[in-house]
Design a protein around this motif. Structure first.
Motif, PDB file in Angstrom:
ATOM      1  N   ILE A 156       2.935  -0.281  25.757  1.00  0.00           N
ATOM      2  CA  ILE A 156       2.564   0.908  24.994  1.00  0.00           C
ATOM      3  C   ILE A 156       1.605   1.725  25.836  1.00  0.00           C
ATOM      4  CG2 ILE A 156       1.479   1.799  22.895  1.00  0.00           C
ATOM      5  CD1 ILE A 156       2.286  -0.839  21.520  1.00  0.00           C
ATOM      6  N   THR A 157       2.025   2.919  26.257  1.00  0.00           N
ATOM      7  CA  THR A 157       1.122   3.785  27.014  1.00  0.00           C
ATOM      8  C   THR A 157       0.354   4.675  26.038  1.00  0.00           C
ATOM      9  OG1 THR A 157       2.632   5.679  27.323  1.00  0.00           O
ATOM     10  CG2 THR A 157       2.848   3.811  28.870  1.00  0.00           C
ATOM     11  N   GLY A 158      -0.832   5.105  26.446  1.00  0.00           N
ATOM     12  CA  GLY A 158      -1.700   5.821  25.517  1.00  0.00           C
ATOM     13  C   GLY A 158      -2.192   4.909  24.406  1.00  0.00           C
ATOM     14  N   ALA A 159      -2.327   3.621  24.734  1.00  0.00           N
ATOM     15  CA  ALA A 159      -2.553   2.589  23.723  1.00  0.00           C
ATOM     16  C   ALA A 159      -3.924   2.650  23.070  1.00  0.00           C
ATOM     17  CB  ALA A 159      -2.342   1.203  24.342  1.00  0.00           C
ATOM     18  N   ALA A 160      -4.899   3.273  23.715  1.00  0.00           N
ATOM     19  CA  ALA A 160      -6.237   3.353  23.136  1.00  0.00           C
ATOM     20  C   ALA A 160      -6.445   4.621  22.331  1.00  0.00           C
ATOM     21  CB  ALA A 160      -7.306   3.247  24.232  1.00  0.00           C
ATOM     22  N   GLY A 161      -5.393   5.417  22.186  1.00  0.00           N
ATOM     23  CA  GLY A 161      -5.479   6.636  21.388  1.00  0.00           C
ATOM     24  C   GLY A 161      -5.235   6.366  19.913  1.00  0.00           C
ATOM     25  N   PHE A 162      -5.217   7.427  19.142  1.00  0.00           N
ATOM     26  CA  PHE A 162      -5.037   7.337  17.697  1.00  0.00           C
ATOM     27  C   PHE A 162      -3.735   6.613  17.343  1.00  0.00           C
ATOM     28  CE2 PHE A 162      -3.369  10.089  14.007  1.00  0.00           C
ATOM     29  CZ  PHE A 162      -3.790   9.189  13.040  1.00  0.00           C
ATOM     30  N   LEU A 163      -2.597   7.171  17.754  1.00  0.00           N
ATOM     31  CA  LEU A 163      -1.320   6.559  17.399  1.00  0.00           C
ATOM     32  C   LEU A 163      -1.053   5.297  18.206  1.00  0.00           C
ATOM     33  CD1 LEU A 163       0.999   9.679  17.006  1.00  0.00           C
ATOM     34  CD2 LEU A 163      -0.256   8.425  15.249  1.00  0.00           C
ATOM     35  N   GLY A 164      -1.407   5.319  19.486  1.00  0.00           N
ATOM     36  CA  GLY A 164      -1.159   4.164  20.337  1.00  0.00           C
ATOM     37  C   GLY A 164      -1.825   2.904  19.814  1.00  0.00           C
ATOM     38  N   SER A 165      -3.052   3.039  19.320  1.00  0.00           N
ATOM     39  CA  SER A 165      -3.772   1.858  18.838  1.00  0.00           C
ATOM     40  C   SER A 165      -3.132   1.307  17.564  1.00  0.00           C
ATOM     41  CB  SER A 165      -5.243   2.198  18.596  1.00  0.00           C
ATOM     42  OG  SER A 165      -5.405   3.152  17.559  1.00  0.00           O
ATOM     43  N   HIS A 166      -2.654   2.184  16.699  1.00  0.00           N
ATOM     44  CA  HIS A 166      -1.960   1.710  15.495  1.00  0.00           C
ATOM     45  C   HIS A 166      -0.631   1.057  15.849  1.00  0.00           C
ATOM     46  CE1 HIS A 166      -4.564   3.173  12.235  1.00  0.00           C
ATOM     47  NE2 HIS A 166      -4.826   4.211  13.012  1.00  0.00           N
ATOM     48  N   LEU A 167       0.033   1.552  16.897  1.00  0.00           N
ATOM     49  CA  LEU A 167       1.252   0.896  17.367  1.00  0.00           C
ATOM     50  C   LEU A 167       0.951  -0.505  17.900  1.00  0.00           C
ATOM     51  CD1 LEU A 167       3.044   3.878  19.131  1.00  0.00           C
ATOM     52  CD2 LEU A 167       3.956   2.562  17.208  1.00  0.00           C
ATOM     53  N   CYS A 168      -0.152  -0.637  18.640  1.00  0.00           N
ATOM     54  CA  CYS A 168      -0.553  -1.960  19.125  1.00  0.00           C
ATOM     55  C   CYS A 168      -0.718  -2.926  17.956  1.00  0.00           C
ATOM     56  CB  CYS A 168      -1.861  -1.870  19.912  1.00  0.00           C
ATOM     57  SG  CYS A 168      -1.718  -1.085  21.527  1.00  0.00           S
ATOM     58  N   ASP A 169      -1.407  -2.481  16.915  1.00  0.00           N
ATOM     59  CA  ASP A 169      -1.597  -3.321  15.732  1.00  0.00           C
ATOM     60  C   ASP A 169      -0.271  -3.734  15.121  1.00  0.00           C
ATOM     61  OD1 ASP A 169      -4.353  -3.214  15.912  1.00  0.00           O
ATOM     62  OD2 ASP A 169      -4.570  -1.593  14.458  1.00  0.00           O
ATOM     63  N   ARG A 170       0.652  -2.782  15.023  1.00  0.00           N
ATOM     64  CA  ARG A 170       1.938  -3.075  14.382  1.00  0.00           C
ATOM     65  C   ARG A 170       2.740  -4.105  15.174  1.00  0.00           C
ATOM     66  NH1 ARG A 170       5.640  -1.022  10.587  1.00  0.00           N
ATOM     67  NH2 ARG A 170       7.334  -2.583  10.529  1.00  0.00           N
ATOM     68  N   PHE A 171       2.784  -3.953  16.490  1.00  0.00           N
ATOM     69  CA  PHE A 171       3.575  -4.880  17.289  1.00  0.00           C
ATOM     70  C   PHE A 171       2.918  -6.248  17.398  1.00  0.00           C
ATOM     71  CE2 PHE A 171       5.809  -1.034  18.360  1.00  0.00           C
ATOM     72  CZ  PHE A 171       7.119  -1.481  18.522  1.00  0.00           C
ATOM     73  N   ILE A 172       1.605  -6.285  17.322  1.00  0.00           N
ATOM     74  CA  ILE A 172       0.925  -7.584  17.243  1.00  0.00           C
ATOM     75  C   ILE A 172       1.308  -8.281  15.940  1.00  0.00           C
ATOM     76  CG2 ILE A 172      -1.322  -8.685  16.882  1.00  0.00           C
ATOM     77  CD1 ILE A 172      -0.815  -8.162  19.809  1.00  0.00           C
ATOM     78  N   ARG A 173       1.326  -7.535  14.839  1.00  0.00           N
ATOM     79  CA  ARG A 173       1.703  -8.121  13.546  1.00  0.00           C
ATOM     80  C   ARG A 173       3.150  -8.611  13.564  1.00  0.00           C
ATOM     81  NH1 ARG A 173      -1.057  -3.636  11.278  1.00  0.00           N
ATOM     82  NH2 ARG A 173       0.916  -2.644  10.664  1.00  0.00           N
TER      83      ARG A 173
END
Length: 331
Positions: free
Chosen positions: A9-26
């Motif tokens: 996930i690029t831009g992972a520390a941004g608003f949407l990127g960080s929520h994507l990180c959470d989702r894929f971890i879940r």
């Protein structure tokens, strides 16, 4: 160790990127997060650093990308996304949409990975068609102040489709409409955090133009669900993901005043050049292809978002721009 699917996930520390990180971890993926931290913030993903299936690369995707090992998916979300950001760093905005996208597509080709790129409703410009459907080509001024962002995203879509047709790469394109929720930067220039920030600081709310222009706000959890479904679908053409519940900026400002229980006045200022007058997604494709539509009503989403902003420190509340800009050299 479990053989999890691996996603970059690029831009992972941004608003949407960080929520994507959470989702894929879940979803029990191995998440490889990448960000150069120009507009992203480590605090958005620091809760993930302790996990064995999460790793972080501090890297600019406009430069060559190397990720060891297998990759199943790439989600390219690296880009300044707010007017304050892309007007301050226009060259970098163009580079991440062109060179960064090229690098991500090349990596996807090398790894045999499926890639989803984050486009935007801004590809429609100041639209002459309402609501906006995916087959509308847009009304964009390429040399206006917003052109650095709009054209970067339009080029991104063109290059993604070229990789799909020429190389047979598995690609997905999401056109994201106005989204809000926790982890937005309070002073990034977008209308919702701007209004809430002004209300929390006891300032009058600034409306550009006469307030008759419209936006359609989608809560971040709904957006992430739509993106996740699109990634796993078999559809390669652009898909609008957003909330079609349209509201004028003037009415939205009044909603914020009521939400924050404040008595701020409304101050009118001149409308910025090429600012879109209307913004509303047609989500017919998302409904038919993905079985997706937004679930969180604006009243509930605003309550959650306001609670997040109220929890910010005084320093964050009065921050006027991202601190990392101070040391950023424009080339």
């Amino acid at each position: 160790m479990k053989d999890r699917k691996r996603v970059l996930i690029t831009g992972a520390a941004g608003f949407l990127g960080s929520h994507l990180c959470d989702r894929f971890i879940r979803e029990d993926y191995h998440v490889i997060a990448m960000d150069n931290l120009i507009t992203g913030r480590l605090k958005n993903i620091e809760h993930l650093f302790r996990l064995e299936n999460f790793e972080f690369y501090h890297h600019d995707v406009s430069k060559f990308i190397h990720v060891p090992g297998r990759l199943d998916y790439i989600l390219h979300f690296a880009s300044p996304a707010s007017p304050i950001d892309y007007l301050k760093i226009p060259i970098q905005t163009l580079k991440v949409g062109s060179l960064g996208t090229h690098n991500c597509l090349g990596l996807a080709k090398a790894k045999g990975a499926r890639i989803l790129v984050a486009s935007t409703s801004e590809v429609y410009g100041d639209p002459a068609v309402h609501p906006q459907t995916e087959d509308y080509w847009g009304n964009v001024n390429p040399i206006g102040p917003r052109g650095v962002y709009d054209e970067a995203k339009r080029f991104q879509e063109a290059m993604t489709m070229a990789y799909h047709t020429f190389h047979g790469l598995e690609t997905r394109i999401v056109r994201i409409f106005n989204t809000y929720g926790p982890r937005m930067r309070l002073n990034d220039g977008r209308v919702l955090p701007a209004f809430i920030g002004q209300a929390l600081r006891g300032e009058d709310l600034t409306i550009f133009g006469d307030g008759s222009q419209t936006r359609s706000f989608c809560y971040v959890d709904d957006l992430i669900e739509g993106i996740y479904r699109l990634l796993l679908s078999d559809y390669h053409l652009p898909v609008n993901i957003g909330n079609p519940d349209e509201i004028t900026i003037l009415d939205f400002a009044r909603e914020i005043i009521k939400l924050t229980d404040s008595d701020q006045k409304l101050i009118m200022k001149e409308l910025p050049v090429n600012d879109p007058k209307q913004r509303q997604p047609d989500i017919t494709k998302a409904k038919e292809l993905l079985g997706w539509e937004p679930k969180v009503p604006r009243s509930e989403g605003l309550k959650r978002t306001y609670a997040y902003f109220k929890s910010l420190s005084r320093e964050e509340l009065y921050e006027t721009e991202h601190k990392d800009f101070e040391n950023f050299i424009v080339r």
